[in-house]
Design an enzyme around this catalytic site. Sequence first.
Site, PDB file in Angstrom:
ATOM      1  N   SER A  53       0.835  -1.197   0.000  1.00 20.64           N
ATOM      2  CA  SER A  53       0.000   0.000   0.000  1.00 20.64           C
ATOM      3  C   SER A  53       0.880   1.261   0.000  1.00 20.64           C
ATOM      4  O   SER A  53       1.741   1.388  -0.857  1.00 20.64           O
ATOM      5  CB  SER A  53      -0.948  -0.057   1.202  1.00 20.64           C
ATOM      6  N   ASP A  99      -8.349  -5.270  -4.570  1.00 22.00           N
ATOM      7  CA  ASP A  99      -7.721  -4.216  -3.774  1.00 22.00           C
ATOM      8  C   ASP A  99      -8.669  -3.042  -3.513  1.00 22.00           C
ATOM      9  O   ASP A  99      -8.578  -2.367  -2.486  1.00 22.00           O
ATOM     10  CB  ASP A  99      -6.493  -3.663  -4.520  1.00 22.00           C
ATOM     11  N   HIS A 112      -7.769  -5.384  -0.152  1.00 24.92           N
ATOM     12  CA  HIS A 112      -6.552  -4.636   0.125  1.00 24.92           C
ATOM     13  C   HIS A 112      -5.954  -5.126   1.452  1.00 24.92           C
ATOM     14  O   HIS A 112      -6.678  -5.264   2.431  1.00 24.92           O
ATOM     15  CB  HIS A 112      -6.880  -3.150   0.218  1.00 24.92           C
TER      16      HIS A 112
END
Length: 643
Positions: free
Chosen positions: A214, A340, A455
């Site tokens: 991320s 995600d 995610h």
Amino acid sequence: MGRLELVVLGLTCCSAVVSGAKLGSVYTEGGFVEGVNKKLGLFGGYVDIFKGIPYAAAPKVLENAQRHPGWQGVLKAKGFKERCLQATITQASTHGGEDCLYLNIWVPQGKKEVSRDLPVMIWIYGGGFLIGAANGVKFLNNYLYDGEEIATRGNVIVVTFNYRVGPLGFLSTGDPNLPGNYGLRDQHMAIAWVKRNIAAFGGDPDNITIFGESAGAASVSLQTLSPYNKGLIRRAISQSGVALSPWAIQKNPLLWAKRIAQKVGCPVDDTAQMAKCLKMTDPRALTLAYKIPLTGLEYPILQYLGFMPVIDGDFIPDDPVNLYAHAADIDYIAGTNDMDGHLFASIDMPAIQKHKQPVTDEDFFKLVRGLTITKGLRGANATFDFYTAPWAKDSSQEVRKKTVVDLETDILFLMSTKIALAQHRANAKSAKTYSYLFSHPSRMPFYPSWVGADHADDLQYVFGKPFATPLGYRAQDRTVSETLIAYWTNFARNGDPNMGPLAVPTRWHPYTPESGDYLEITKKMDNSSMKQHLRTSYLRYWTLTYWALPTVNGEGASPAPPTDGPDVTPAPPTDGPDVTPAPPTDGPDVTPAPPTDGPDVTPAPPTDDSKASPMPFTHDPDAGPVPATGDSEGAQMPVVIGF
Ligand SMILES: *[C@@H]1O[C@H](CO)[C@@H](O)[C@H](O)[C@H]1NC(C)=O
Ligand SMILES: *[C@@H]1O[C@H](CO)[C@@H](O)[C@H](O)[C@H]1NC(C)=O
Ligand SMILES: *[C@@H]1O[C@H](CO)[C@@H](O)[C@H](O)[C@H]1NC(C)=O
């Protein structure tokens, strides 16, 4: 050999037999450090663990960190240091502190001799550049970013470290008064410390891999592009985020700096005055002056992210898309999770999570509009039409909800990752490039059955949680974890994920724009796991059709600017087309899904810290587009898309 040497040798030998190999105290540039030597039950090896070694001095507010002056005697490095000062999940208070620039090291040892020349993997955590810590969230009595499983299974050294986040890490006036990027420079200092000192721990300073997820993945990407890291980094892995992600760079930092200044009562019209005042302000007040609204949002959450890296003309000298020559000799793995965007989609449109709530055309259009501000109504119309075309055949709620997730996944993660891979490949000299898609479905309780890998779902497998806390996991989860650790550590060892001590389930072919090759990572892998051209028609849409639309300025460019409620702070993007939003984050320590108990109970994934973060590409339309040809990955010359 003299007598004395024989005696010494004898002592070394016997003590090794009794207690296993261990480093004892290690001499570093700051002085001696002593960690803990832990015996591993199952394999009989050992691991030396050092927690809380300073890699820089306690930083001053909104200034670059400086080298640590060192210490006398032996520093006991046996406990994690507190995280860098940041807001708690409720955003009502802060936790952590200013003296936070510390790192942790795991060194696997055999039974007899201490390890030498091990590959080194340095982890950069995510959290939207707003939250996060070197050790991560604690889950089932085990820290998410504990390096032990990767280190001992892959026989590599693992390093984790803290860096500054939020306004303290990234506030910038967009000029030399507050150039910004403090958090990125912290990361660089940690990497440089490892380069200078890791040999004393048994690491090979020429075999350093940085990896992150991320905002940490975008950080990894930015570190490879910065001239400051020349010669420091050999390889890099970006999990769900790259420097080109629409949330990775703040194009209008002054707007956000002014908002903070206003909140804490500093001057806003003169940036020199503003900078001086902000540096004298209580850092807790600066941290709390920015709050990200998480419910009842007028715009997609992306638009409310204010504090992230900037193009400062120095650490990041230019638009990242133009900096790939710096990564020409850095081997690179980049990939995304198949859903995600799910986490962000469920903040932007909570209905996708609820079985009984429908997603209407109007709901979807509003979301599209909020994500395509720079191209005005035409951009929204074109995008809506493109994404809803499949609804003509099947417009069931499940299809609609998946479309919502696909849109957010494409915008926040996938498209920018594909462009980054193409850029890396196009500029590579000695470097190799690999692409993956992680699709082992989320184990979050209460998610609808169609949800894939959300995610941050990949983190628990990369860090070996199915082995560290087996009760929360199934055999198939251990397979996924084993697979990821094998590819990752093989890659760290020699730049080829297929070769090394750990066997991999199938051969991972390097990426080229022509082949569009990527590896789908899931519980069952074989020679059909290599796939090609993931969502290429969507890449073409964004890089050709959408990109070519005129950018809208001024009135009407964005929907009425979000006003900020009394307490809701951060006012989102207002103006310009280029104002780029930034990534969502979500709570800091949020989430770790509640450990439930039984073995079969679903292990809720540790999520966490990291979940946060994404953001959009911006940039100028004048940059050259690049035509997509045939089937090749959307085109050779990547473009930067403006959302
Ligand atoms: C990295 O490690 C591998 C395996 O130990 C070794 O062959 C190689 O020479 C090391 N150094 C570099 C620069 O790759
Ligand atoms: C967008 O679509 C709507 C509805 O189809 C239409 O009325 C409007 O003119 C379109 N706007 C633009 C700028 O294309
Ligand atoms: C893939 O593996 C299967 C089973 O091992 C084998 O029969 C097949 O020929 C392989 N296909 C390719 C393209 O290598």
